[in-house]
Motif scaffolding. Structure first.
Motif, PDB file in Angstrom:
ATOM      1  N   GLY A 221       8.869  -4.585   5.533  1.00 34.58           N
ATOM      2  CA  GLY A 221       9.348  -3.539   4.510  1.00 34.58           C
ATOM      3  C   GLY A 221       8.715  -3.234   3.234  1.00 34.58           C
ATOM      4  O   GLY A 221       9.389  -2.816   2.237  1.00 34.58           O
ATOM      5  N   TRP A 222       7.518  -3.942   3.259  1.00 35.18           N
ATOM      6  CA  TRP A 222       6.691  -3.868   2.061  1.00 35.18           C
ATOM      7  C   TRP A 222       5.900  -2.537   1.960  1.00 35.18           C
ATOM      8  O   TRP A 222       5.294  -2.319   1.044  1.00 35.18           O
ATOM      9  CB  TRP A 222       5.917  -5.061   2.145  1.00 35.18           C
ATOM     10  N   LEU A 223       5.949  -2.134   3.080  1.00 31.01           N
ATOM     11  CA  LEU A 223       4.909  -0.800   3.174  1.00 31.01           C
ATOM     12  C   LEU A 223       5.724   0.190   4.283  1.00 31.01           C
ATOM     13  O   LEU A 223       6.266  -0.190   5.151  1.00 31.01           O
ATOM     14  CB  LEU A 223       3.529  -1.211   3.775  1.00 31.01           C
ATOM     15  N   LEU A 224       5.723   1.445   3.649  1.00 25.93           N
ATOM     16  CA  LEU A 224       6.462   2.217   4.555  1.00 25.93           C
ATOM     17  C   LEU A 224       5.727   2.926   5.923  1.00 25.93           C
ATOM     18  O   LEU A 224       6.290   2.751   6.869  1.00 25.93           O
ATOM     19  CB  LEU A 224       6.913   3.812   3.879  1.00 25.93           C
ATOM     20  N   LYS A 225       4.619   3.115   5.733  1.00 26.94           N
ATOM     21  CA  LYS A 225       3.492   3.279   6.726  1.00 26.94           C
ATOM     22  C   LYS A 225       2.132   2.696   6.243  1.00 26.94           C
ATOM     23  O   LYS A 225       1.514   2.809   5.174  1.00 26.94           O
ATOM     24  CB  LYS A 225       3.374   4.750   7.036  1.00 26.94           C
TER      25      LYS A 225
ATOM     26  N   ASN B  76       0.239  -3.665   9.264  1.00 29.76           N
ATOM     27  CA  ASN B  76       1.179  -3.610  10.091  1.00 29.76           C
ATOM     28  C   ASN B  76       2.773  -4.699  10.176  1.00 29.76           C
ATOM     29  O   ASN B  76       3.523  -4.359  10.059  1.00 29.76           O
ATOM     30  CB  ASN B  76       0.700  -3.705  11.525  1.00 29.76           C
ATOM     31  N   ALA B  77       2.163  -5.899   9.623  1.00 30.37           N
ATOM     32  CA  ALA B  77       3.108  -6.952   9.268  1.00 30.37           C
ATOM     33  C   ALA B  77       3.518  -6.526   8.092  1.00 30.37           C
ATOM     34  O   ALA B  77       4.833  -6.728   7.776  1.00 30.37           O
ATOM     35  CB  ALA B  77       2.309  -8.262   9.046  1.00 30.37           C
ATOM     36  N   ALA B  78       2.931  -5.735   6.934  1.00 33.33           N
ATOM     37  CA  ALA B  78       3.764  -5.426   5.697  1.00 33.33           C
ATOM     38  C   ALA B  78       4.594  -4.364   6.211  1.00 33.33           C
ATOM     39  O   ALA B  78       5.875  -4.419   5.368  1.00 33.33           O
ATOM     40  CB  ALA B  78       2.688  -5.013   4.967  1.00 33.33           C
ATOM     41  N   VAL B  79       4.565  -3.594   7.033  1.00 27.89           N
ATOM     42  CA  VAL B  79       5.307  -2.475   7.577  1.00 27.89           C
ATOM     43  C   VAL B  79       6.566  -3.133   8.176  1.00 27.89           C
ATOM     44  O   VAL B  79       7.906  -2.806   7.721  1.00 27.89           O
ATOM     45  CB  VAL B  79       4.676  -1.716   8.545  1.00 27.89           C
TER      46      VAL B  79
ATOM     47  N   ARG C 296      -7.822  -7.662  -3.684  1.00 25.57           N
ATOM     48  CA  ARG C 296      -7.193  -8.304  -4.832  1.00 25.57           C
ATOM     49  C   ARG C 296      -5.798  -8.154  -5.321  1.00 25.57           C
ATOM     50  O   ARG C 296      -5.006  -8.429  -4.289  1.00 25.57           O
ATOM     51  CB  ARG C 296      -8.391  -8.329  -6.331  1.00 25.57           C
ATOM     52  N   ASN C 297      -5.401  -7.647  -6.672  1.00 24.46           N
ATOM     53  CA  ASN C 297      -4.242  -7.532  -7.152  1.00 24.46           C
ATOM     54  C   ASN C 297      -3.842  -6.038  -6.641  1.00 24.46           C
ATOM     55  O   ASN C 297      -2.746  -5.805  -7.250  1.00 24.46           O
ATOM     56  CB  ASN C 297      -4.057  -7.742  -8.591  1.00 24.46           C
ATOM     57  N   ARG C 298      -4.105  -5.299  -5.887  1.00 21.06           N
ATOM     58  CA  ARG C 298      -3.897  -3.816  -5.685  1.00 21.06           C
ATOM     59  C   ARG C 298      -2.754  -4.028  -4.937  1.00 21.06           C
ATOM     60  O   ARG C 298      -2.246  -4.644  -4.303  1.00 21.06           O
ATOM     61  CB  ARG C 298      -5.036  -3.151  -4.882  1.00 21.06           C
ATOM     62  N   ARG C 299      -1.740  -2.847  -5.171  1.00 19.58           N
ATOM     63  CA  ARG C 299      -0.601  -2.737  -4.805  1.00 19.58           C
ATOM     64  C   ARG C 299      -0.616  -2.410  -3.213  1.00 19.58           C
ATOM     65  O   ARG C 299      -1.559  -1.405  -3.019  1.00 19.58           O
ATOM     66  CB  ARG C 299       0.156  -1.683  -5.349  1.00 19.58           C
ATOM     67  N   LEU C 300       0.222  -2.680  -2.330  1.00 20.43           N
ATOM     68  CA  LEU C 300       0.131  -2.198  -0.825  1.00 20.43           C
ATOM     69  C   LEU C 300       0.178  -0.878  -0.690  1.00 20.43           C
ATOM     70  O   LEU C 300      -0.680  -0.270   0.094  1.00 20.43           O
ATOM     71  CB  LEU C 300       1.045  -3.212  -0.109  1.00 20.43           C
TER      72      LEU C 300
END
Length: 369
Positions: free
Chosen positions: A140-144, A134-137, A95-99
């Motif tokens: 730049g939305w996720l470091l790893k 992996n798309a979020a990485v 749901r609304n959890r942060r990545l």
């Protein structure tokens, strides 16, 4: 160092990030808030010193869902499957959890909700989740991305359903004829070519070369074939008279259409309810599968029927791979055990029979009492 402040029943921390912007977060206990305060301030110092990459923006999983559906789904042949998995499994779980909060614990909680699902379903859900993270990485939305373990699923399962004997084939096609020549021609083509439902729906008379005895397969329901590769399927002797007769009666562009003359859809009656009637008319009984009684085959079972009878008749497994359009021969090898001489060359692999003469097997009386 700033200190946490009471926020209702919880504790709030505030800090200034590497961009000079005020940030805040809330935690359940004061010790947790204290540790988080120290960690945030330490991270900011390391970023300013060039020892750490800047923290990614506070994007939520719903942001990733929206991006995926808008930009990635239209590029995929299985896009609707992605939307279904997102709505049914991923959105309810995150749901609304942060990545940045989607770690191993969050993934394990998702897997726990899938405990009653088939291993392949679990693998499909986790495969999509891995691709999305992996798309979020990349964005730049996720470091790893967290490491996610998928359950092992066999590349090809030998437990498939098909019409097993020539007698069943004859009964099935005989019952199909009672549904009309168009159903008989469709089912006969499926059985003798191994084409998928979508490939049959998209098949045009221009794709059938009667002189060279070749059928060209290049399209499916909504675009290219599953593998995206054009392939050529032999027009075998058993199918030739049926297709030739059907061409005389089918002057349209496509071989098989709906009653209105439009392209058959994924849920078209010939792929489902008509097939059920034909199975019943042929007297082909239901079979037990995972403790339940189910129909002997689905429409895809006609593809399995073609492949199985090809191998049972001594057909080459590598030619079969090309005919079916399998990218890997591992998928085709599920049929290899059906070859009539599959083990003929192996019977004497450990030398001749041992002993002075042929053995005799006798039935011992069962002990009672």
């Amino acid at each position: 160092m700033a200190r946490p402040i009471k926020h209702g029943q919880k504790w709030r921390i505030r800090w200034i990030d590497e961009k000079g912007e005020r940030r805040s977060a809330v935690y359940d206990t004061r010790p947790l808030a204290m540790r988080a305060q120290r960690a945030r301030e330490h991270e900011v110092d390391e970023v300013k010193q060039g020892l750490r990459a800047p923290a990614p923006p506070d994007m939520k999983f719903t942001d990733l869902e929206d991006y995926w559906i808008k930009h990635r789904v239209p590029q995929k042949r299985s896009g609707q499957n992605d939307i279904s998995i997102i709505k049914k499994h991923l959105h309810p779980a995150f749901r609304n959890r942060r990545l940045r909060d989607l770690g191993v614990h969050a993934v394990d909680a998702l897997v726990a909700t899938l405990a009653t699902k088939h291993r392949k379903t679990v693998a499909n859900v986790l495969t999509l989740l891995i691709s999305m993270l992996n798309a979020a990485v990349e964005l730049g939305w996720l470091l790893k991305a967290p490491r996610i373990r998928k359950p092992k699923v066999k590349t090809a399962d030998a437990d498939f359903r098909y019409l097993r004997t020539k007698e069943q084939l004859a009964l099935f096609l005989g019952a199909a004829r009672s549904e009309g020549d168009h159903i008989h021609a469709l089912y006969a083509t499926a059985i003798h070519t191994g084409l998928r439902a979508g490939e049959l729906a998209a098949l045009r008379w221009d794709d059938v070369d009667f002189s060279r005895r070749i059928i060209t397969v290049s399209k499916s329901f909504d675009g290219p074939t599953k593998s995206g590769v054009v392939r050529h399927v032999p027009l075998v002797d058993a199918l030739l008279p049926t297709l030739a007769a059907w061409k005389l009666r089918g002057p349209g562009v496509r071989l098989f259409t709906s009653e209105r003359g439009t392209m058959l859809g994924k849920s078209a009656r010939p792929f489902q309810e008509v097939l059920h009637r034909v199975l019943k008319g042929a007297g082909i009984a239901e079979v037990e599968r995972n403790g339940k009684m189910v129909r002997a085959i689905t429409f895809h079972g006609l593809r399995h029927t073609f492949a199985s009878h090809w191998v049972m008749a001594g057909g080459d497994i590598f030619k079969l791979q090309r005919i079916l359009g399998h990218q890997s021969v591992a998928m085709t090898m599920r049929y290899a055990h059906l070859a009539p001489d599959a083990f003929a060359g192996d019977l004497a692999r450990f030398g001749p029979a041992q002993g002075t003469g042929p053995g005799v097997v006798i039935e011992l009386p069962r002990r009672t009492g």
